[in-house]
Motif scaffolding. Structure first.
Motif, PDB file in Angstrom:
ATOM      1  N   MET A   1      76.109   1.139  60.951  1.00  0.00           N
ATOM      2  CA  MET A   1      76.970   1.325  59.776  1.00  0.00           C
ATOM      3  C   MET A   1      78.416   2.029  60.460  1.00  0.00           C
ATOM      4  SD  MET A   1      76.401   2.025  56.265  1.00  0.00           S
ATOM      5  CE  MET A   1      77.986   2.249  55.075  1.00  0.00           C
ATOM      6  N   LEU A   2      79.470   1.338  59.937  1.00  0.00           N
ATOM      7  CA  LEU A   2      80.586   1.550  60.287  1.00  0.00           C
ATOM      8  C   LEU A   2      81.055   3.121  59.717  1.00  0.00           C
ATOM      9  CD1 LEU A   2      82.783  -0.123  61.862  1.00  0.00           C
ATOM     10  CD2 LEU A   2      84.007  -0.337  59.545  1.00  0.00           C
ATOM     11  N   PRO A   3      81.960   3.866  60.534  1.00  0.00           N
ATOM     12  CA  PRO A   3      82.295   5.079  59.952  1.00  0.00           C
ATOM     13  C   PRO A   3      83.247   4.718  58.686  1.00  0.00           C
ATOM     14  CG  PRO A   3      83.035   4.775  62.093  1.00  0.00           C
ATOM     15  CD  PRO A   3      82.273   3.691  61.691  1.00  0.00           C
ATOM     16  N   VAL A   4      83.760   5.748  57.711  1.00  0.00           N
ATOM     17  CA  VAL A   4      84.788   5.520  56.859  1.00  0.00           C
ATOM     18  C   VAL A   4      86.004   5.445  57.730  1.00  0.00           C
ATOM     19  CG1 VAL A   4      85.938   6.782  55.139  1.00  0.00           C
ATOM     20  CG2 VAL A   4      83.341   7.069  55.358  1.00  0.00           C
ATOM     21  N   VAL A   5      86.734   4.364  57.374  1.00  0.00           N
ATOM     22  CA  VAL A   5      88.272   4.114  57.758  1.00  0.00           C
ATOM     23  C   VAL A   5      89.156   4.777  56.916  1.00  0.00           C
ATOM     24  CG1 VAL A   5      89.782   2.376  58.236  1.00  0.00           C
ATOM     25  CG2 VAL A   5      87.267   1.808  58.547  1.00  0.00           C
ATOM     26  N   THR A   6      89.703   5.953  57.501  1.00  0.00           N
ATOM     27  CA  THR A   6      90.557   6.702  56.957  1.00  0.00           C
ATOM     28  C   THR A   6      92.071   6.424  56.802  1.00  0.00           C
ATOM     29  OG1 THR A   6      90.776   8.280  58.358  1.00  0.00           O
ATOM     30  CG2 THR A   6      89.086   8.587  56.818  1.00  0.00           C
ATOM     31  N   ASP A   7      92.427   5.217  57.665  1.00  0.00           N
ATOM     32  CA  ASP A   7      93.851   4.717  58.145  1.00  0.00           C
ATOM     33  C   ASP A   7      93.619   3.124  57.827  1.00  0.00           C
ATOM     34  OD1 ASP A   7      96.118   3.918  58.780  1.00  0.00           O
ATOM     35  OD2 ASP A   7      96.016   4.766  60.689  1.00  0.00           O
ATOM     36  N   PRO A   8      94.271   2.743  56.656  1.00  0.00           N
ATOM     37  CA  PRO A   8      94.139   1.252  56.213  1.00  0.00           C
ATOM     38  C   PRO A   8      94.750   0.432  57.575  1.00  0.00           C
ATOM     39  CG  PRO A   8      95.801   2.159  54.983  1.00  0.00           C
ATOM     40  CD  PRO A   8      95.158   3.230  55.681  1.00  0.00           C
ATOM     41  N   ALA A   9      95.816   0.645  58.071  1.00  0.00           N
ATOM     42  CA  ALA A   9      96.303   0.238  59.407  1.00  0.00           C
ATOM     43  C   ALA A   9      95.318  -0.240  60.477  1.00  0.00           C
ATOM     44  CB  ALA A   9      97.550   1.023  59.862  1.00  0.00           C
ATOM     45  N   LYS A  10      94.329   0.553  60.620  1.00  0.00           N
ATOM     46  CA  LYS A  10      93.182   0.294  61.471  1.00  0.00           C
ATOM     47  C   LYS A  10      92.353  -1.008  61.022  1.00  0.00           C
ATOM     48  CE  LYS A  10      93.183   4.764  63.234  1.00  0.00           C
ATOM     49  NZ  LYS A  10      92.432   6.067  63.549  1.00  0.00           N
ATOM     50  N   LEU A  11      92.348  -1.351  60.138  1.00  0.00           N
ATOM     51  CA  LEU A  11      91.517  -2.457  59.544  1.00  0.00           C
ATOM     52  C   LEU A  11      91.601  -3.787  60.246  1.00  0.00           C
ATOM     53  CD1 LEU A  11      91.446  -1.961  55.618  1.00  0.00           C
ATOM     54  CD2 LEU A  11      89.434  -1.334  57.250  1.00  0.00           C
ATOM     55  N   PRO A  12      92.807  -4.112  60.549  1.00  0.00           N
ATOM     56  CA  PRO A  12      92.787  -5.417  61.161  1.00  0.00           C
ATOM     57  C   PRO A  12      92.248  -5.465  62.659  1.00  0.00           C
ATOM     58  CG  PRO A  12      94.936  -5.326  60.089  1.00  0.00           C
ATOM     59  CD  PRO A  12      94.136  -3.788  60.080  1.00  0.00           C
ATOM     60  N   MET A  13      92.216  -4.108  63.352  1.00  0.00           N
ATOM     61  CA  MET A  13      92.051  -4.242  64.908  1.00  0.00           C
ATOM     62  C   MET A  13      90.492  -4.189  64.619  1.00  0.00           C
ATOM     63  SD  MET A  13      94.651  -4.969  66.316  1.00  0.00           S
ATOM     64  CE  MET A  13      93.960  -4.735  67.911  1.00  0.00           C
ATOM     65  N   TRP A 115      88.899   2.900  53.579  1.00  0.00           N
ATOM     66  CA  TRP A 115      89.644   1.767  53.106  1.00  0.00           C
ATOM     67  C   TRP A 115      88.827   0.576  53.472  1.00  0.00           C
ATOM     68  CZ3 TRP A 115      94.385   1.528  50.670  1.00  0.00           C
ATOM     69  CH2 TRP A 115      95.392   2.931  50.621  1.00  0.00           C
ATOM     70  N   ARG A 116      88.918  -0.450  52.442  1.00  0.00           N
ATOM     71  CA  ARG A 116      88.292  -1.832  52.635  1.00  0.00           C
ATOM     72  C   ARG A 116      89.066  -2.948  52.477  1.00  0.00           C
ATOM     73  NH1 ARG A 116      84.799   2.258  51.515  1.00  0.00           N
ATOM     74  NH2 ARG A 116      82.932   2.535  52.753  1.00  0.00           N
ATOM     75  N   PHE A 117      89.039  -4.061  52.969  1.00  0.00           N
ATOM     76  CA  PHE A 117      89.482  -5.086  52.684  1.00  0.00           C
ATOM     77  C   PHE A 117      89.011  -5.531  51.293  1.00  0.00           C
ATOM     78  CE2 PHE A 117      89.717  -6.091  57.109  1.00  0.00           C
ATOM     79  CZ  PHE A 117      91.210  -5.824  57.260  1.00  0.00           C
ATOM     80  N   THR A 118      90.055  -6.058  50.203  1.00  0.00           N
ATOM     81  CA  THR A 118      89.612  -6.582  48.959  1.00  0.00           C
ATOM     82  C   THR A 118      90.122  -8.217  49.002  1.00  0.00           C
ATOM     83  OG1 THR A 118      91.880  -5.900  48.018  1.00  0.00           O
ATOM     84  CG2 THR A 118      89.778  -4.585  47.854  1.00  0.00           C
ATOM     85  N   LEU A 119      90.988  -8.554  49.841  1.00  0.00           N
ATOM     86  CA  LEU A 119      91.372  -9.711  49.848  1.00  0.00           C
ATOM     87  C   LEU A 119      92.313 -10.189  51.233  1.00  0.00           C
ATOM     88  CD1 LEU A 119      91.506 -12.494  48.171  1.00  0.00           C
ATOM     89  CD2 LEU A 119      93.938 -11.652  47.231  1.00  0.00           C
ATOM     90  N   LEU A 120      91.710 -11.313  51.777  1.00  0.00           N
ATOM     91  CA  LEU A 120      92.380 -11.664  52.972  1.00  0.00           C
ATOM     92  C   LEU A 120      92.923 -12.924  52.869  1.00  0.00           C
ATOM     93  CD1 LEU A 120      90.447  -9.561  54.529  1.00  0.00           C
ATOM     94  CD2 LEU A 120      90.076 -10.943  56.228  1.00  0.00           C
ATOM     95  N   ASN A 121      94.279 -13.256  53.428  1.00  0.00           N
ATOM     96  CA  ASN A 121      94.819 -14.404  53.179  1.00  0.00           C
ATOM     97  C   ASN A 121      95.565 -14.586  54.719  1.00  0.00           C
ATOM     98  OD1 ASN A 121      96.472 -16.689  52.604  1.00  0.00           O
ATOM     99  ND2 ASN A 121      97.753 -15.776  51.307  1.00  0.00           N
TER     100      ASN A 121
END
Length: 126
Positions: A1-13, A115-121
């Motif tokens: 299980m992934l730890p909680v992502v507290t910085d949305p800027a980290k999501l793409p990486m 933070w979690r993705f809701t929509l990718l384009n």
């Protein structure tokens, strides 16, 4: 299980790293329930099973993603993440191809602060 992502800027990486590792479940853990995306063919898909099929196809085609974050704009528990990408992947004829683009993604902060993705384009404004 992934730890909680507290910085949305980290999501793409985190997306890049999980996809490149072939970790489909790790990629899916970055999405909010009911999230969706526009595929590189322009189809809009929604939900875990559709996302699993799309991501699984990329993994099966030996996709290798390189993300270069451009900007992260945050407000009202929502983030707009703009990222340049290159995807090395096996093309339909078996040749290795490397399409590129700029993605415009939306993420939301959940009640747990993550933070979690809701929509990718991945096609950005195209």
């Amino acid at each position: 299980m992934l730890p909680v992502v507290t910085d949305p800027a980290k999501l793409p990486m985190l997306f890049q790293d999980a996809l490149n590792a072939g970790d489909i479940e790790g990629v899916l853990a970055l999405f909010a329930p009911g999230a969706g995306m526009r595929t590189v063919t322009g189809e809009q898909i929604t939900g875990t099973e559709a996302l699993r099929a799309e991501i699984g196809g990329t993994v099966a085609a030996r996709g290798k993603l390189t993300n270069v974050p451009r900007q992260a704009l945050v407000g009202a528990q929502t983030a707009l993440l703009v990222t340049d990408w290159t995807m090395e992947i096996d093309g339909p004829g078996g040749d290795r191809i490397s399409p590129t683009g700029t993605t415009a993604n939306i993420a939301h902060r959940d009640a747990d602060g993550g933070w979690r993705f809701t929509l990718l384009n991945p096609l950005g404004i195209a």
